[in-house]
Design an enzyme around this catalytic site. Structure first.
Site, PDB file in Angstrom:
ATOM      1  N   ASP A   1       0.886  -1.149   0.073  1.00 15.89           N
ATOM      2  CA  ASP A   1      -0.262   0.202  -0.377  1.00 15.89           C
ATOM      3  C   ASP A   1       0.985   1.420  -0.007  1.00 15.89           C
ATOM      4  OD1 ASP A   1      -2.310   1.087   0.408  1.00 15.89           O
ATOM      5  OD2 ASP A   1      -1.852   1.937   2.576  1.00 15.89           O
ATOM      6  N   LYS A   2       0.237   2.198  -0.663  1.00  7.11           N
ATOM      7  CA  LYS A   2       1.114   3.704  -0.558  1.00  7.11           C
ATOM      8  C   LYS A   2       0.940   4.192   1.357  1.00  7.11           C
ATOM      9  CE  LYS A   2      -0.297   8.024  -2.593  1.00  7.11           C
ATOM     10  NZ  LYS A   2       0.085   8.661  -1.382  1.00  7.11           N
TER      11      LYS A   2
ATOM     12  N   LYS B   1     -17.224  16.404   0.456  1.00 13.88           N
ATOM     13  CA  LYS B   1     -16.014  15.969  -0.156  1.00 13.88           C
ATOM     14  C   LYS B   1     -15.147  14.525  -1.011  1.00 13.88           C
ATOM     15  CE  LYS B   1     -14.511  14.750   4.712  1.00 13.88           C
ATOM     16  NZ  LYS B   1     -13.439  15.537   5.751  1.00 13.88           N
TER      17      LYS B   1
ATOM     18  N   GLY C   1      -5.340   3.657  -3.707  1.00 14.17           N
ATOM     19  CA  GLY C   1      -6.194   3.947  -4.338  1.00 14.17           C
ATOM     20  C   GLY C   1      -6.350   6.076  -4.684  1.00 14.17           C
TER      21      GLY C   1
ATOM     22  N   GLY D   1      -7.489   1.540 -12.286  1.00 10.23           N
ATOM     23  CA  GLY D   1      -8.009   0.792 -11.408  1.00 10.23           C
ATOM     24  C   GLY D   1      -9.242  -0.257 -12.778  1.00 10.23           C
TER      25      GLY D   1
ATOM     26  N   ARG E   1      -5.380   3.812  -8.219  1.00 11.40           N
ATOM     27  CA  ARG E   1      -7.457   4.034  -8.042  1.00 11.40           C
ATOM     28  C   ARG E   1      -7.886   2.562  -7.731  1.00 11.40           C
ATOM     29  NH1 ARG E   1      -8.906   8.899  -6.758  1.00 11.40           N
ATOM     30  NH2 ARG E   1      -8.016  10.816  -8.926  1.00 11.40           N
TER      31      ARG E   1
ATOM     32  N   ASN F   1      -8.234  -0.861   4.826  1.00  8.44           N
ATOM     33  CA  ASN F   1      -8.570  -1.341   3.297  1.00  8.44           C
ATOM     34  C   ASN F   1      -7.422  -1.974   3.023  1.00  8.44           C
ATOM     35  OD1 ASN F   1      -6.528   0.097   3.667  1.00  8.44           O
ATOM     36  ND2 ASN F   1      -6.989   1.602   2.116  1.00  8.44           N
ATOM     37  N   ASP F   2      -6.777  -2.986   3.918  1.00  9.72           N
ATOM     38  CA  ASP F   2      -5.457  -3.866   3.306  1.00  9.72           C
ATOM     39  C   ASP F   2      -5.234  -5.284   3.778  1.00  9.72           C
ATOM     40  OD1 ASP F   2      -4.351  -1.364   1.770  1.00  9.72           O
ATOM     41  OD2 ASP F   2      -3.197  -1.000   4.404  1.00  9.72           O
TER      42      ASP F   2
END
Length: 1337
Positions: free
Chosen positions: A433-434, A762, A886, A951, A980, A1009-1010
């Site tokens: 992941d980033k 947002k 993402g 993505g 994404r 999310n990972d």
């Protein structure tokens, strides 16, 4: 006061009526979907099984026992065994292992008289020893669990007692479903409860879920709708409502059910009404709840899966070799059986045999099973126990490595999977992941654009550079040097509470005299100095300060400048209110967090602002006066006008009507100062924000830097402070939370100045940009909107190229009729039981359309320290690194450049498409680009390829039909960047690469999310970062920083794999070498199953005499030092290629064992040929020589020799001699019928014995020594070369390493190749250049 009461009544009616928020679901409120016009209420059903909960001491006590009969109590038991069940259950579990079943079969077989080989007791010894060792280990682990369970079950909570008519102290294990439990601040929740009462206003409750998921930020929970508004008193005897909810499950994010009152009115129950077991009450003086799930039925216990079990690659290889050993054993036993039958057939009434009627064929069959017993040690039963011991030792040294220690978190690496340590040394693909993994996950507001105007915040950029240069961030300093943080005093924790169930509350140093009921200081998440301190942009600050000007000159022009002011105010108001942060105040004297007194707004400025927003509001505002209002010349009076603004609807009472907690009129600040704390000084302190994500915290802190401060929050109200205006109440109507599908969040509020219903949204720019539309109104507005959208997109692309995280801010003004229509559908979705999530998603998507774009933000997330060096080292080690994020494509590529995932010699291949057919063409084109770029003959290839895929394209690429093409393309790339990507896509990619390519994969991430990709990968690594512990709880290993991955893999991974591989081969070697000695003897005893040594030595030889050295070497052996492994990552490739444990290595070891057994048997045989030596006397030099050969073989194959290794080796030899000598002296009838009394003592005193042993050992080991010398001299491997570097001096060693590095190719310029979908338009992908000013590395 009459107007105040009327406003309050209208406010309550708005919340409870059909046209309001919809707190209730009356029987005839909403018609069912299936029958239009019908007045029958919709029937809400819970899919599957469900449970009914009523009060244990309520009016339905007789019914309670029948309903709750099958519900579990609150006592927990995580132990596997009891005193009675330990032996049978433990044996049952151990005999699930095939090796144990095999040896149990041998024990039973030895009890058969016709195939008996040894004494029955002797055959049982190996199995008993192994079972005892493992049982002892299991008993210790289970006893620790038992003590923990006992401690938890005996915690005390306040539970309502029907006999004593009050709340009494009761142990957790005695709590039952239906009990009323009262908790105070800082107490741990004993069971899953539905919240019925809270001392906080509007029925709010704050909990901390750190014990559940590691997150320290506060979560809000809400009393069941209607109970707080009605002033519901918690009297269990009068509680007539019943709860229908879903059966116990492990979904922490969902709770579905309803509460049915005595009047048949149903109120929906959701996750916000549930207090989960093991969470902690914070900032709330008192709560009361009713237990719905207890004990092992609670969600926390349902999620308690314990340690993870995965099968390592080496273990799978080991199982194959064990099968080969079984085949070898079968061949040897079959040979002995045939030989025995032939031998018997050739005999004619031998005098040394007792005649019987057994035929040679049947005797051979019996001999087959006898030889199975005699040669049983060929199957290494002790290998499995040794591997478990070695892995525990390896994990111990990994967890105690000082380089992994994080002083700020006071944590080190966690090894949660105990059986895959060797896989750390064989990783071939790494998926990362980033955000929060490669970066700090400390989101800092960097710059923004509003209404198409960009504000670069250059002073803020210089501040961030100063932080980076001088490392001023508090979190980077040691604990001894950090400044003490403000004491985060819980706002409702001053009452005495039961400390039996408190979380640990150690006072800060220097505060030992604090009262015991004061909670420990808590550090709010995402609140470091670097994150909170934002320097405003001068131009933007100047424009915003126009609000505080005594006159608004921009109003007269009515042009773009005035419109820009409305955009700016709405932009910062959206930053302040569009979130879910919890607001608290340190050192506040109040018992509860009340909405602060809102002072009167400057009337002239307020009037001007109202006109300004009316003028440029979209759509235009139409004043709605209360019924009965009279228009008079005095209507334009500023005071009258301000009252009309705030009383135009019943939902917005004027600021002057706000009351304090006692229901009195607001007082002046001086009066409050006199009353607070009995004359204590009242000091205005800034709020502290507890955010669920770092992005939210960064935006709220940015708004606060410009004076737009979020001051307080309750369930239905926010208080904000605007520059030049003061504090204003903002009615919060709805919160549409963020989810990974919508990729946005929204809030529905009433504008504090215009009173309009406004939606602030947002989210990701890729989503928001598709939802914006030209607003309805003036003809010039669409053109202006298009200009703003175009400029905003241009700045978004610029932010992305700088590596900033981008978010778009938008709004939508709703007409009252439009809001009422949407509200009816949303109320139905909120109160539905079936398909509630889908209905809420549909409702949110209906609302979030036709948005007006306000602006965008660029948030900086700097790289963690040493990330570039770590990724560079991993790539040099041959690990292919993938980034799955993402974020936008440009942002991900910029981060990849900054962290050196992309080299300057790399060529970028970007793929973006909109259909499966276009994706197939793209993949073919990209492969053609790679093939056409291959260097010609004699040319060196310097450039690599990196694939960048979005993505949408990834969705097509992982589908059937395109998987092979996609994988073929990625195999030709040095790195892959997936932008994404969703959590599901991450797990799909990891599974695809793991299964189709057959490689060892590692996934690393820090957030929820990972979790999916961490669980799918062969090795999952979680980072205990800023987003809680979900990733850690799902991982096999947990680290605090990405840089720790370098040493974990390159050093500990290499060591673990090499040690276990060498130890496994050594076990096969020594077992085969020793068993062959027995096999060779069969050729001289008529294949009768006889042995030349006593049974005790035969059994203990592999079990005791030679088992300790391989364990020590498996834990402590080092082929190359840690420094060399870190400086030469290429050495890691030996583990990737399984060089230490190849099939060829296994068979080579088997041949070497065969040769050594021949030497060990026939040298003593030839030495004593023709003598009158007895059978056991002949076996003594063979056993002794075998011991020396096997121990010295370990020394030759090992790479380390310390005093500990020497002690173990020498101790094993001395133990053998001591045992055999003592055994030969005291053994009279212990080895019936032939007893070796005095044999060892006699021959061990003979010099010929030692000469034979020495010659045998020398000849047996000479070939291996020669092979090692020749190979290491002529064609040494990289590991051998690396080990030789450790023996050099420091200067020479560094020079050799530098020469090694200089042999690599040098980088050239970075090239970019873009292949895009012809159906898509857009600019070409630009050349990658890392901007280290925005992505600090």
């Amino acid at each position: 006061m009459e107007r105040l009461r009327q406003a309050q009544l209208q406010w309550q009616q708005l919340l409870s009526s059909e046209s309001g928020r919809g707190w209730y679901m009356p029987p005839v409120a909403i018609p069912p979907k299936s029958a239009s016009g019908s007045t029958d209420p919709p029937v809400h059903k819970i899919p599957g099984k469900r449970r009914t909960v009523i009060a244990r001491h309520g009016p339905y006590q007789s019914e309670y026992h029948g309903i709750s009969k099958g519900y579990q109590g609150n006592s927990i038991r995580t132990t596997k065994y009891t005193l009675i069940s330990f032996i049978p259950i433990n044996l049952f579990e151990q005999f699930h292992r095939a090796a144990n079943l095999y040896f149990l079969f041998l024990v039973v077989l030895n009890w058969v008289p016709v195939v008996e080989a040894f004494q029955k007791e002797i055959t049982m010894i190996p199995l008993v020893v192994v079972l005892t060792v493992i049982a002892f280990k299991d008993a210790l682990e289970d006893y620790r669990r038992y003590r923990f369970d006992k401690k938890i079950n005996n915690l005390v909570a306040k539970v309502y007692s029907g006999k004593q008519q009050g709340y009494v102290d009761q142990r957790w294990k005695d709590v039952r479903v239906g009990d009323f439990v009262r908790l105070s601040c800082n107490e741990i929740i004993p069971a899953d409860m539905v919240l019925l009462y809270s001392s906080e206003p509007d029925g709010m409750c704050h909990i901390e879920t750190a014990n559940l998921d590691g997150e320290t930020n506060l979560k809000q929970r809400q009393v069941v709708r209607g109970l707080a508004d009605q002033g519901f008193e918690m009297t269990p005897e009068k509680f007539t409502s019943r709860i229908e909810c879903e059966s116990p499950n492990n979904d922490l994010s969902r709770f579905r059910g309803f509460m049915e009152h005595s009047n048949k009115m149903r109120v929906g129950l959701h996750n916000e009404n549930l207090l989960l077991r093991s969470c902690t009450i914070r900032n709330t003086e008192e709560v009361v709840g009713i237990v719905v799930y207890a004990g092992h039925e609670t969600k926390s216990m349902k999620n308690n899966g314990g340690l993870r079990y995965k099968r390592s690659k080496l273990e799978r290889r080991l199982n194959v070799d064990v099968l080969w050993s079984v085949v070898l054993l079968f061949v040897m036993c079959l040979t002995a059986a045939i030989g025995h039958g032939l031998w018997l057939s050739g005999l004619k009434d031998p005098p040394f045999m007792i005649p019987d009627d057994t035929s040679p064929v049947l005797a051979g069959f019996y001999m087959f099973w006898t030889m199975i017993i005699v040669l049983q040690v060929l199957i290494p039963i002790s290998l499995y126990v040794s591997i478990e011991i070695v892995k525990l030792g390896q994990i111990y040294f990994i967890q105690n490595d000082a380089d992994f220690y994080n002083e700020w978190l006071d944590s080190t690496v966690q090894c949660r999977a105990l059986n895959i340590t060797e896989d750390l040394g064989q990783i071939q693909h790494l998926f990362s992941d980033k955000t929060g993994t490669l970066t700090e996950n400390k989101m800092v507001f960097r710059r923004c654009t509003i209404a198409g105007v960009e504000y670069p915040h250059e002073d803020n950029a210089r501040r961030l550079e100063l932080y980076e240069e001088q490392d001023w961030d508090d979190e980077a300093l040691p604990a001894s040097l950090r400044k003490p943080r403000p004491r985060m005093q819980s706002l409702s924790c001053n009452s005495a509470t039961s400390m039996n169930s408190h979380t640990p509350c150690d006072p800060e140093p220097g505060h030992q005299g604090d009262p015991q009921d004061t909670p420990s200081p808590r550090h709010a998440a995402f609140s470091s100095r670097m994150e909170k301190e934002v320097l405003p942009d001068p131009l933007l600050l100047l424009k915003l300060n126009t609000l505080s000007s005594p006159e608004l000159p921009l109003l007269d022009g009515g042009g773009d400048a005035s419109l820009e002011i409305t955009y700016i105010v709405d932009f910062f108001l959206a930053l302040a209110v569009c979130n879910t942060v919890v607001v608290s105040v340190p050192q506040q004297k109040q018992h509860t967090l009340q909405i602060p007194d809102v002072p009167r707004t400057p009337l002239k400025s307020l009037e001007d602002l109202k006109l300004l927003f009316q003028r440029f509001g979209i759509p235009r505002f139409t004043s709605i006066s209360p019924s009965g209002a009279e228009t008079s010349p005095g209507g334009n009076n500023p005071t009258r006008f301000a009252q009309r603004i705030f009383s135009r609807t019943s939902a917005v009472p004027p600021p002057s009507m706000w009351m304090d907690a006692r229901g009195e009129e607001p007082q002046a600040a001086g009066s409050r100062a006199e009353q607070a704390g009995g004359g204590a000084e009242w000091v205005e302190v800034g709020p502290v924000y507890e955010a669920e994500s770092p992005d939210e915290a960064a935006l709220v802190h940015a708004a606060r830097a410009y004076g737009c401060t979020l001051r307080a929050r309750t369930s239905g109200q926010l208080v904000t402070e605007l520059p030049g205006i003061g504090r204003l109440p903002v009615p919060l109507l709805h919160v549409l939370p963020f989810d990974s599908t919508r990729k946005r969040m929204s809030v529905v509020v009433r504008h504090p100045l215009t009173g309009e219903v406004v939606v602030y949204t947002k989210g990701a720019d890729s989503v928001i940009m598709d939802l914006v539309a030209p607003p309805k109104g003036d003809a010039q507005t669409p053109e202006k909107h298009r200009d703003i959208r175009g400029e905003t997109q241009r700045f978004l692309d610029e932010y992305a190229r700088e590596g900033l995280r981008t978010l778009c801010i938008a709004k939508k003004v709703l007409e009252e009729e439009e809001y009422e229509t949407w509200l009816k559908h949303h109320v139905f979705a909120e109160t539905s039981i079936e398909n509630r999530e889908e209905l809420l998603m549909e409702s949110a998507q209906k609302l979030e359309t036709g948005l007006t774009l306000l602006g965008a933000t660029g948030i900086m997330d700097r790289l963690q320290e040493d990330v570039p060096e770590t990724i560079e080292a991993l790539q040099q080690a041959g690990i292919r690194v993938w980034i799955l994020t993402g974020d936008k494509q440009e942002t991900a590529v910029n981060i990849a450049c900054a962290c050196r995932l992309l080299r300057h010699s790399d060529r970028l291949l970007t793929a973006n498409c909109s259909s499966k057919e276009a994706c197939e063409v793209l993949l073919a084109d990209l492969r053609a680009v790679i093939h056409s770029s291959r260097p010609g003959p004699g040319l060196e290839e310097k450039a690599g390829f990196t694939l960048v895929i979005d993505g949408q394209t990834l969705d097509w690429a992982v589908q059937d039909g395109l998987e092979e093409a996609f994988l073929e393309l990625t195999q030709q790339c040095r790195a892959v960047i997936c932008c994404r990507s969703t959590p599901l896509q991450k797990s799909q990619v990891v599974r695809l690469v793991r299964d189709r390519l057959g490689v060892t994969t590692l996934a690393i991430g820090d957030g929820a999310n990972d979790v999916s990709m961490i669980q799918v990968a062969d090795v999952g690594v979680g980072i205990s970062g800023q987003e809680g512990m979900q990733a850690v709880m799902s991982s096999d290993f947990a680290v605090s920083r990405f840089k720790h991955l370098r040493k974990l893999l390159l050093v500990h991974g290499h060591w673990c794999y090499t040690r276990l591989a060498n130890m496994t081969l050594y076990f096969f070697y020594k077992n085969v070498a020793y068993v062959n000695l027995l096999f060779w003897y069969q050729f001289y005893c008529g294949f009768s199953g006889a042995t030349m040594t006593n049974y005790w030595v035969l059994i203990f030889f592999n079990l005791l005499f030679t088992s300790a050295p391989p364990i020590i070497y498996g834990i402590l052996d080092k082929d190359v030092s840690a420094d060399t492994l870190l400086q030469l990552p290429e050495l890691y490739q030996a583990g990737q290629n399984s060089q230490a444990y190849l099939p060829s290595m296994f068979w080579f070891t088997m041949l070497d064992a065969l040769y050594q057994s021949l030497i060990c048997f026939f040298i003593p045989y030839l030495a004593y040929a023709g003598s009158d030596i007895s059978v056991f006397s002949f076996g003594t030099p063979i056993n002794t020589s075998a011991l020396f050969i096997i121990l010295l073989h370990q020394v030759i194959e090992g790479h380390t020799m310390t005093w500990l290794h020497g002690v173990v080796l020498l101790g094993s030899a001395l133990f053998y001699f001591a045992f055999t000598l003592v055994f030969s002296v005291i053994c009279v009838t212990c080895n019936s019928p032939a007893n070796p009394l005095g044999i060892e003592t006699r021959y061990m005193s003979d010099p010929v014995f030692y000469c034979v042993c020495a010659l045998t050992t020398l000849l047996a080991l000479l070939p291996r020594v020669l092979y090692r010398c020749v190979r290491n001299s002529l064609c040494p491997s990289d590991i051998v070369r690396g080990s030789l570097l450790d023996k050099l001096g420091l200067d020479e060693r560094h020079a050799r390493i530098q020469n090694w590095r200089d042999g690599r190719t040098h980088a050239g310029p970075l090239l970019t190749t873009t292949v895009t979908d012809p159906t898509l338009t857009g600019g070409h992908f630009t050349v990658c250049s890392a901007n280290t000013r925005s992505v600090l590395s």
